[in-house]
Structure formats: structure tokens, C-alpha cells
Design a protein around this motif. Structure first.
Motif, PDB file in Angstrom:
ATOM      1  N   LYS A 103       0.842  -1.203   0.000  1.00  0.00           N
ATOM      2  CA  LYS A 103       0.000   0.000   0.000  1.00  0.00           C
ATOM      3  C   LYS A 103       0.871   1.245   0.000  1.00  0.00           C
ATOM      4  CE  LYS A 103      -3.701   2.304   2.569  1.00  0.00           C
ATOM      5  NZ  LYS A 103      -4.575   2.248   3.778  1.00  0.00           N
ATOM      6  N   ASP A 104       1.951   1.217   0.767  1.00  0.00           N
ATOM      7  CA  ASP A 104       2.863   2.365   0.799  1.00  0.00           C
ATOM      8  C   ASP A 104       3.582   2.540  -0.536  1.00  0.00           C
ATOM      9  OD1 ASP A 104       2.161   2.793   3.429  1.00  0.00           O
ATOM     10  OD2 ASP A 104       3.894   1.729   4.249  1.00  0.00           O
ATOM     11  N   LEU A 105       3.808   1.441  -1.245  1.00  0.00           N
ATOM     12  CA  LEU A 105       4.523   1.488  -2.512  1.00  0.00           C
ATOM     13  C   LEU A 105       3.653   1.981  -3.668  1.00  0.00           C
ATOM     14  CD1 LEU A 105       7.145   0.791  -4.067  1.00  0.00           C
ATOM     15  CD2 LEU A 105       6.298  -1.562  -4.263  1.00  0.00           C
ATOM     16  N   ARG A 106       2.344   1.826  -3.532  1.00  0.00           N
ATOM     17  CA  ARG A 106       1.437   2.125  -4.639  1.00  0.00           C
ATOM     18  C   ARG A 106       1.625   3.521  -5.232  1.00  0.00           C
ATOM     19  NH1 ARG A 106      -3.549   1.014  -7.110  1.00  0.00           N
ATOM     20  NH2 ARG A 106      -3.867  -0.960  -6.022  1.00  0.00           N
ATOM     21  N   PRO A 107       1.670   4.601  -4.428  1.00  0.00           N
ATOM     22  CA  PRO A 107       1.802   5.932  -5.051  1.00  0.00           C
ATOM     23  C   PRO A 107       3.049   6.057  -5.917  1.00  0.00           C
ATOM     24  CG  PRO A 107       1.165   6.137  -2.743  1.00  0.00           C
ATOM     25  CD  PRO A 107       1.511   4.697  -2.962  1.00  0.00           C
ATOM     26  N   ARG A 108       4.131   5.452  -5.502  1.00  0.00           N
ATOM     27  CA  ARG A 108       5.357   5.528  -6.306  1.00  0.00           C
ATOM     28  C   ARG A 108       5.186   4.767  -7.621  1.00  0.00           C
ATOM     29  NH1 ARG A 108      11.398   3.335  -4.787  1.00  0.00           N
ATOM     30  NH2 ARG A 108      12.427   4.199  -6.632  1.00  0.00           N
ATOM     31  N   LEU A 136       8.774  -1.092 -14.656  1.00  0.00           N
ATOM     32  CA  LEU A 136       8.580  -1.102 -13.201  1.00  0.00           C
ATOM     33  C   LEU A 136       9.470  -2.126 -12.506  1.00  0.00           C
ATOM     34  CD1 LEU A 136       4.721  -0.517 -12.782  1.00  0.00           C
ATOM     35  CD2 LEU A 136       6.588   1.140 -12.686  1.00  0.00           C
ATOM     36  N   PRO A 137       9.552  -3.376 -13.000  1.00  0.00           N
ATOM     37  CA  PRO A 137      10.454  -4.325 -12.335  1.00  0.00           C
ATOM     38  C   PRO A 137      11.911  -3.867 -12.335  1.00  0.00           C
ATOM     39  CG  PRO A 137       8.911  -5.499 -13.728  1.00  0.00           C
ATOM     40  CD  PRO A 137       8.743  -4.040 -14.036  1.00  0.00           C
ATOM     41  N   VAL A 138      12.379  -3.308 -13.445  1.00  0.00           N
ATOM     42  CA  VAL A 138      13.801  -2.971 -13.543  1.00  0.00           C
ATOM     43  C   VAL A 138      14.126  -1.692 -12.787  1.00  0.00           C
ATOM     44  CG1 VAL A 138      15.600  -2.234 -15.159  1.00  0.00           C
ATOM     45  CG2 VAL A 138      14.216  -4.244 -15.665  1.00  0.00           C
ATOM     46  N   THR A 139      13.242  -0.707 -12.814  1.00  0.00           N
ATOM     47  CA  THR A 139      13.563   0.574 -12.186  1.00  0.00           C
ATOM     48  C   THR A 139      13.227   0.609 -10.700  1.00  0.00           C
ATOM     49  OG1 THR A 139      11.422   1.505 -12.804  1.00  0.00           O
ATOM     50  CG2 THR A 139      13.255   1.862 -14.316  1.00  0.00           C
ATOM     51  N   ILE A 140      12.125  -0.020 -10.310  1.00  0.00           N
ATOM     52  CA  ILE A 140      11.682   0.105  -8.918  1.00  0.00           C
ATOM     53  C   ILE A 140      11.955  -1.166  -8.126  1.00  0.00           C
ATOM     54  CG2 ILE A 140       9.661   0.372  -7.420  1.00  0.00           C
ATOM     55  CD1 ILE A 140       8.606   2.451  -9.287  1.00  0.00           C
ATOM     56  N   VAL A 141      11.515  -2.315  -8.634  1.00  0.00           N
ATOM     57  CA  VAL A 141      11.681  -3.553  -7.866  1.00  0.00           C
ATOM     58  C   VAL A 141      13.154  -3.876  -7.680  1.00  0.00           C
ATOM     59  CG1 VAL A 141      11.161  -6.009  -7.775  1.00  0.00           C
ATOM     60  CG2 VAL A 141       9.442  -4.404  -8.622  1.00  0.00           C
ATOM     61  N   ALA A 142      13.948  -3.731  -8.738  1.00  0.00           N
ATOM     62  CA  ALA A 142      15.380  -4.004  -8.608  1.00  0.00           C
ATOM     63  C   ALA A 142      16.011  -3.089  -7.564  1.00  0.00           C
ATOM     64  CB  ALA A 142      16.070  -3.828  -9.955  1.00  0.00           C
ATOM     65  N   GLU A 143      15.552  -1.844  -7.519  1.00  0.00           N
ATOM     66  CA  GLU A 143      16.064  -0.913  -6.511  1.00  0.00           C
ATOM     67  C   GLU A 143      15.633  -1.325  -5.104  1.00  0.00           C
ATOM     68  OE1 GLU A 143      15.034   3.589  -5.102  1.00  0.00           O
ATOM     69  OE2 GLU A 143      15.171   3.238  -7.259  1.00  0.00           O
ATOM     70  N   LEU A 144      14.398  -1.795  -4.971  1.00  0.00           N
ATOM     71  CA  LEU A 144      13.900  -2.205  -3.658  1.00  0.00           C
ATOM     72  C   LEU A 144      14.678  -3.392  -3.100  1.00  0.00           C
ATOM     73  CD1 LEU A 144      10.066  -1.870  -4.279  1.00  0.00           C
ATOM     74  CD2 LEU A 144      11.451  -0.438  -2.786  1.00  0.00           C
ATOM     75  N   VAL A 145      15.111  -4.299  -3.972  1.00  0.00           N
ATOM     76  CA  VAL A 145      15.931  -5.414  -3.496  1.00  0.00           C
ATOM     77  C   VAL A 145      17.179  -4.872  -2.818  1.00  0.00           C
ATOM     78  CG1 VAL A 145      17.251  -7.457  -4.182  1.00  0.00           C
ATOM     79  CG2 VAL A 145      15.021  -7.002  -5.226  1.00  0.00           C
ATOM     80  N   GLY A 146      17.758  -3.812  -3.387  1.00  0.00           N
ATOM     81  CA  GLY A 146      18.827  -3.108  -2.690  1.00  0.00           C
ATOM     82  C   GLY A 146      20.219  -3.609  -2.975  1.00  0.00           C
ATOM     83  N   LEU A 147      20.458  -4.160  -4.168  1.00  0.00           N
ATOM     84  CA  LEU A 147      21.806  -4.560  -4.538  1.00  0.00           C
ATOM     85  C   LEU A 147      22.527  -3.380  -5.197  1.00  0.00           C
ATOM     86  CD1 LEU A 147      21.077  -8.121  -5.990  1.00  0.00           C
ATOM     87  CD2 LEU A 147      21.564  -7.444  -3.633  1.00  0.00           C
ATOM     88  N   ASP A 148      23.841  -3.516  -5.363  1.00  0.00           N
ATOM     89  CA  ASP A 148      24.599  -2.428  -5.955  1.00  0.00           C
ATOM     90  C   ASP A 148      24.332  -2.354  -7.463  1.00  0.00           C
ATOM     91  OD1 ASP A 148      26.164  -4.434  -7.179  1.00  0.00           O
ATOM     92  OD2 ASP A 148      27.650  -4.382  -5.578  1.00  0.00           O
ATOM     93  N   ALA A 149      24.825  -1.308  -8.098  1.00  0.00           N
ATOM     94  CA  ALA A 149      24.546  -1.077  -9.518  1.00  0.00           C
ATOM     95  C   ALA A 149      25.084  -2.213 -10.386  1.00  0.00           C
ATOM     96  CB  ALA A 149      25.155   0.257  -9.946  1.00  0.00           C
ATOM     97  N   PRO A 197      20.949   0.040   2.740  1.00  0.00           N
ATOM     98  CA  PRO A 197      20.309  -0.014   4.053  1.00  0.00           C
ATOM     99  C   PRO A 197      18.795   0.080   3.938  1.00  0.00           C
ATOM    100  CG  PRO A 197      22.210   1.450   4.105  1.00  0.00           C
ATOM    101  CD  PRO A 197      21.992   1.089   2.662  1.00  0.00           C
ATOM    102  N   GLY A 198      18.107  -0.824   4.598  1.00  0.00           N
ATOM    103  CA  GLY A 198      16.652  -0.836   4.583  1.00  0.00           C
ATOM    104  C   GLY A 198      16.036  -1.547   3.404  1.00  0.00           C
ATOM    105  N   GLY A 199      16.845  -1.972   2.425  1.00  0.00           N
ATOM    106  CA  GLY A 199      16.321  -2.701   1.275  1.00  0.00           C
ATOM    107  C   GLY A 199      15.958  -4.132   1.638  1.00  0.00           C
ATOM    108  N   TRP A 200      15.368  -4.822   0.669  1.00  0.00           N
ATOM    109  CA  TRP A 200      14.922  -6.191   0.929  1.00  0.00           C
ATOM    110  C   TRP A 200      16.088  -7.108   1.290  1.00  0.00           C
ATOM    111  CZ3 TRP A 200      11.082  -7.010  -3.739  1.00  0.00           C
ATOM    112  CH2 TRP A 200      10.020  -6.113  -3.615  1.00  0.00           C
ATOM    113  N   ALA A 201      17.209  -6.972   0.600  1.00  0.00           N
ATOM    114  CA  ALA A 201      18.377  -7.791   0.922  1.00  0.00           C
ATOM    115  C   ALA A 201      18.871  -7.476   2.327  1.00  0.00           C
ATOM    116  CB  ALA A 201      19.478  -7.566  -0.108  1.00  0.00           C
ATOM    117  N   ASP A 202      18.878  -6.200   2.676  1.00  0.00           N
ATOM    118  CA  ASP A 202      19.317  -5.794   4.015  1.00  0.00           C
ATOM    119  C   ASP A 202      18.406  -6.391   5.083  1.00  0.00           C
ATOM    120  OD1 ASP A 202      21.104  -4.211   5.678  1.00  0.00           O
ATOM    121  OD2 ASP A 202      19.382  -2.911   6.058  1.00  0.00           O
TER     122      ASP A 202
END
Length: 390
Positions: A103-108, A136-149, A197-202
Motif C-alpha cells: 500500500k505504501d509502494l502504490r503511489p510511487r 517497473l520491475p527494472v527501475t523500482i523492484v530491482a532498486e527495492l531489493v537493494g543490490l549495488d549497480a 540499508p533498509g532494502g529487501w536484501a538488508d
């Protein structure tokens, strides 16, 4: 005597169009022996659901691939675990994918979808898989996982290789093994300094610190986020766009009644079935409506065949925006139902809602199929979005 199927579901022609073979398998028996691959096939809807519910008999802890090489190398991930270990890993893995975080992710997601569609809806032709479906998967979900570039740039390659390696050791499977070994080395050497920090991997490292999972599990379970989170959603989204463009009246119906959107997402996943199926190992004999799979054998559970079973879905090869097949098995069923299912559905619903608000007509050209042992869908899809009148 068991029913015997002499074909090969991993042959090139079968990967291109498996549905005639699925029809044959469904007509033969609840479980059909495939001597070429030395495993059983379960293809009917009710039988697939029964097999997926029998997680204590048809187990995942011995691997879910159609080859022994990868099954022996399986990391301690959620997909290839059973019982208490599976439940503990899944509970940890699913935390950022529960209703409150989504729900918090929806607006983004909505803002990103609006920018995407506004940028594409100018009447020009574009390649939809790498732009629209993957965005959406590549720009947002990949970022949420929280791995490096460096890792984010390799996620799609890792994901495709993961699914290829879960098939047989054909050329695609063999080529996938070193890629998966590279992914394995990456996660084994990963520590908290290498994740956001705070990502899914973290969060997985947090769970290890609390003692919910081990540090080895935390590293391996990053693969649970990397491999399934991208390609399946991308392929399902491409299928949805193509079906809406090529099915007469479908897109107009959704524009006229946006309440159809959740059902259209389900119908696109049912029709497309991004994952053909996984195997399970029979830890004990498994009885299925008179057919018997002996202990020690492996069964290929065909999600894609179940989703086109005419005994379950009327006119199953027709894309019907009014159908809403909530009970499809495109994301699995039972204990191992896809953890990311709700996020994938949310992404697709938001993209479609954005389209119907801003786009009058979707046009597509002939798609190029994606070649993968387990995944199915499009590698390329030329598309054109005609903007709605202001």
C-alpha cells in the motif's frame, strides 16, 4: 501400465508452441510417463492443483529442476525447501510483500507508470518488452531489493539463466550453469556493506541477526528476490499488452469499464502462464486419480497446461476480459505459491489503469518469442500507443 508420452517438452518446437502437446497429455492420463526425460508429466488442472498441495509427498527440497546437475547444486533458497525450513524462509521473505508495504509502494508505482505511459503514448512505435513491460520491475523492484549497480545491471541475465537452468541440460541449460554459478559466488560473498540499508536484501541480514534464519540462508535467499521478481512479471505484462491489442473489442471494453482490470490481469497470467512448470521429487508414492508415481521418481507439474484445461475453463484459448480466473495456477498453488504474486499483480493493474486513462488504442506488431526452458512469452514486442484525446 502407465500412459507413455514419447515426445519431448524441451524440444525447440515444443518450447515454441507447447499447447498441442499439453492437450495430448491431458487426454492421456492424470500422470504420464515421459521416457525421454525420465519423469512424469501432470497436465490436468485438478491434478496439478492436487500435486501442488501434496508438498509433503512431492517435495521441493530435492530441487525443482528437470536435471540432476542443478538439483544437486541447489542453494538454501525458499523455492527448494520443505517443511519448517520453507515456512521459516517464506515468512522472512514475504515481509516487504505484505499488504501494508505494498500500500505504501502504490503511489510511487502509480507516478512511475504515469511518466512511462506519457512518454510512450505519442503514436511512435517502440519495443514494448524492454520499455513498457520491464520498466517497473527494472527501475523500482530491482532498486527495492537493494543490490549495488553492478548486480542490478545483471539481474535480468541472472533471472533468465535461473529459469533456463531449471529445465533440462540442453544448450540453454548448459549455458545457464556458469551464469548461475556467478550469481552464487556473488551472493556467497555479499555482506551488509554491499546492499542498500533498509532494502529487501538488508532485511534478510536483519533476520539473520535476530536468529530467524542463518547468515548462509540470508545470502542465498537474495536469489529468491533476484530470479523470480523480474522475468515473470515482465512476460505477463507483455502478454497482457499484446492480448489487449489483438483481441477485438477487449481494450475498448476495459476502457469502458475499468472495474474489469483485476480480472484482465488474472486472464493475462492464465493465458500467458510465464512459468511453464517446475518439477517435484516423489519422496513417497503419489496416487493421482488411479495413476501412481513411484517414490524416487520426478514429476513435471505443468502450470501452463492446467491454465488451458477445457474441463476447467470454457473456451480456454480465448482471451476474455470478463472471465477473471482468480483460481488460475500461473503463480503456482499451495505452499509454494509465488511470494511476489501480489506485487506482480499490483504492477500490472497500475500499468493497465494508467493505459485506460491515457491511451485510446494499443497496436502491436508480430512478437518475437523468448527462448527459455521454463519461461514463456516474448523477447520483443513492437507496439504503438495512440493517446486519448485531451
Amino acid at each position: 501400465m502407465p500412459a507413455v508420452f514419447q515426445g519431448d517438452l524441451y524440444a525447440r518446437a515444443a518450447l515454441r508452441d507447447p499447447y498441442p502437446l499439453y492437450e495430448r497429455l491431458r487426454a492421456m492420463a492424470p500422470a504420464v510417463w515421459m521416457p525421454k526425460r525420465r519423469m512424469w508429466a501432470i497436465a490436468r488442472y485438478d491434478d496439478v492443483r492436487a500435486a501442488l498441495r501434496a508438498a509433503d509427498v512431492l517435495v521441493s527440497g530435492r530441487g525443482v529442476a528437470a536435471n540432476d546437475t542443478v538439483n544437486r547444486l541447489s542453494s538454501p533458497v525458499t523455492l527448494t525447501s520443505d517443511g519448517e525450513a520453507h515456512d521459516r524462509r517464506r515468512l522472512t521473505l514475504i515481509q516487504p510483500l505484505t499488504p501494508a508495504p505494498l500500500k505504501d509502494l502504490r503511489p510511487r508505482l502509480e507516478a512511475e507508470a504515469a511518466n512511462l505511459v506519457d512518454g510512450l503514448a505519442d503514436g511512435r512505435t517502440f519495443e514494448a518488452m524492454s520499455t513498457f513491460a520491464a520498466h517497473l520491475p527494472v527501475t523500482i523492484v530491482a532498486e527495492l531489493v537493494g543490490l549495488d549497480a553492478w548486480a542490478r545491471a545483471r539481474m535480468l541475465k541472472w533471472a533468465a539463466a535461473a529459469f533456463n537452468s531449471l529445465g533440462v541440460m540442453n544448450l540453454r541449460g548448459l549455458a545457464a550453469v556458469p551464469v548461475m554459478q556467478g550469481l552464487g559466488r556473488y551472493v556467497r560473498n555479499l555482506d551488509r556493506q554491499g546492499v542498500t540499508p533498509g532494502g529487501w536484501a538488508d532485511r534478510l541480514f536483519d533476520a539473520a541477526d535476530r536468529g530467524d534464519i542463518s547468515r548462509t540462508e540470508a545470502r542465498a535467499m537474495i536469489i529468491d528476490y533476484v530470479a523470480p521478481a523480474l522475468d515473470t512479471t515482465i512476460l505477463a505484462t507483455g502478454q497482457m499488452l499484446w492480448r489487449l491489442a489483438t483481441t477485438p473489442g477487449a481494450y475498448d471494453a476495459v476502457r469502458a469499464d475499468p472495474s474489469l482490470i483485476p480480472g484482465v490481469v488474472n486472464e493475462a497470467v492464465r493465458m500467458g502462464s510465464p512459468i511453464r512448470g517446475f518439477t517435484r521429487y516423489a519422496a513417497k508414492p503419489f496416487e493421482l486419480d488411479g495413476a501412481a508415481i513411484p517414490a524416487g521418481d520426478r514429476a513435471l507439474i505443468l502450470f501452463a497446461s492446467a491454465n488451458r484445461d477445457p474441463d476447467k475453463y470454457r473456451d480456454p484459448d480465448r482471451f476474455d476480459v470478463a472471465r477473471n480466473p482468480r483460481d488460475h495456477v500461473g503463480w503456482g498453488h499451495g505452499t509454494h505459491t509465488c511470494v511476489g504474486m501480489h506485487l506482480a499483480r499490483l504492477e500490472m493493474e497500475i500499468l493497465l489503469a494508467t493505459l485506460v486513462q491515457r491511451v485510446e488504442r494499443i497496436e502491436t506488431d508480430r512478437p518475437t518469442p523468448a527462448w527459455n526452458n521454463v519461461l514463456q512469452g516474448f523477447a520483443r514486442l513492437p507496439a504503438r500507443l495512440v493517446p486519448a484525446a485531451a
